[in-house]
Enzyme design. Structure first.
Site, PDB file in Angstrom:
ATOM      1  N   SER A 107       0.774  -1.351   0.256  1.00  0.00           N
ATOM      2  CA  SER A 107      -0.167   0.000   0.047  1.00  0.00           C
ATOM      3  C   SER A 107       0.949   1.135   0.033  1.00  0.00           C
ATOM      4  O   SER A 107       2.148   1.143  -0.290  1.00  0.00           O
ATOM      5  CB  SER A 107      -1.016  -0.107   1.126  1.00  0.00           C
ATOM      6  OG  SER A 107      -2.044   1.057   0.975  1.00  0.00           O
ATOM      7  N   ASN A 108       0.403   2.278   0.382  1.00  0.00           N
ATOM      8  CA  ASN A 108       1.133   3.669   0.343  1.00  0.00           C
ATOM      9  C   ASN A 108       0.572   4.541   1.466  1.00  0.00           C
ATOM     10  O   ASN A 108      -0.479   4.018   2.342  1.00  0.00           O
ATOM     11  CB  ASN A 108       0.977   4.367  -0.838  1.00  0.00           C
ATOM     12  CG  ASN A 108      -0.149   4.558  -1.348  1.00  0.00           C
ATOM     13  OD1 ASN A 108      -1.202   5.371  -0.780  1.00  0.00           O
ATOM     14  ND2 ASN A 108      -0.768   4.003  -2.446  1.00  0.00           N
TER      15      ASN A 108
END
Ligand code: CTP
Length: 307
Positions: A107-108
């Site tokens: 993810s980020n």
């Protein structure tokens, strides 16, 4: 009912937006502060709960709707300027999560603050908004239909399911890659063995998909460019590559503090050129963008995608 605040002096248009089915010409609405479906607005003619368009369903579903949501709904109803009334908008927001196994994911750092603020601002100007959001900590904006997803594939499917819209704003930080073969069970460490290799596969590009020419293309497609260097040059290139009409370029380097922060410094890139906006609260960036979108949609001609 007697002790509840009464809201009066609405225009005929505001009245009809609140109470489309039963309004009988009354100029008075009760604000219910009670529980369950009694929260909301009701007109004196029928005493049932009303809110404008998409909020109507949400308020009925949310038996525990917070008073702040009702206040926002009322403010929105009372806002004189609703230039996006009758328009439909789609907004993507937040990160996506790409499963490696049932425990781990790629993810980020996207917080969803900017995308959610844009959805709220478009709704405030009268648009019927669908917000497709990855996992975020920010609250659902009031007056917006929220579809929660995890992965980029799910985000694309939800966007396509939202149907025809006048404007799409892709503010999500979509993970570019996913695990090619996510494991169905937790990947276990084996003593002495090398770490497992992670094979990646590309994710669909939602912005590019929505920007494709065709009868279903939104009149206006707005993307974001999250860059850590060569901000404007990369964003101009991104606008052409993705085929969208506008790109909002923002610096997401650690020093800029954009991810998770309250403020943003953006540049609006269109066929006409580059506009540098001053540093503003994300809510103000959202309102300014929503205002620009309203102006653009009010233009008689169809917006042409990047040459
Ligand atoms: N975007 C998207 N789907 C993807 C990747 C990005 O819809 N799979 C959208 C984002 O929502 C944003 C725009 O494309 O509106 C640009 O995203 P950004 O992360 O800045 O760029 P990338 O496409 O990931 O390109 P690069 O990695 O080269 O910066």
């Amino acid at each position: 009912m007697e002790n509840q605040p009464v809201i009066t002096k609405m225009s005929a248009r505001q009245q009809s937006e609140i109470c489309q089915s039963c309004h009988k010409g009354s100029n008075q609405f009760f604000w219910h502060g009670g529980v369950h479906e009694t929260r909301g607005l009701s007109c004196v003619s029928c005493h049932s709960v009303h809110a404008f368009k998409s909020e109507k369903a949400q308020l009925k579903e949310k038996t525990g709707a917070a008073p702040e949501e009702i206040v926002v709904a009322i403010e929105t109803l009372l806002t004189k300027e609703r230039p996006l009334a009758g328009k439909r908008a789609l907004v993507t927001s937040g990160p996506t999560r790409e499963a490696i196994d049932p425990v781990r994911y790629i993810s980020n750092h996207s917080s969803g603050k900017q995308g959610h603020a844009i959805a709220a601002a478009l709704a405030r100007l009268g648009a019927e908004v669908t917000l497709v959001s990855g996992p975020v900590g920010v609250a659902d904006p009031a007056g917006v239909r929220v579809v929660k997803i995890d992965s980029a594939d799910e985000m694309l499917a939800a966007c396509l399911k939202a149907g025809a819209v006048d404007v799409a704003v892709c503010a999500a930080a979509v993970a570019d890659w996913k695990a090619a073969k996510p494991a169905s069970a937790k990947i276990k460490k084996k003593p002495g063995a090398a770490p497992p290799a992670l094979e990646l596969a590309p994710n669909p590009d939602i912005l590019a998909t929505l920007s494709r020419p065709g009868p279903k293309r939104p009149v206006l497609v707005v993307g974001f460019a999250a860059e850590t260097e060569n901000l404007v040059a990369n964003a101009i290139d991104k606008r052409t590559r993705k085929g969208c009409d506008w790109i909002i370029a923002n610096d997401v380097s650690t020093a800029a503090g954009t991810f998770g922060g309250e403020r943003n410094t953006v540049h609006l890139i269109s066929a006409e050129g580059v506009e540098d906006w001053p540093t503003m609260a994300k809510d103000d960036v959202a309102l300014r963008l929503a205002g620009r979108i309203a102006l653009q949609l009010a233009r008689p001609r169809r917006v042409v995608a990047a040459e």
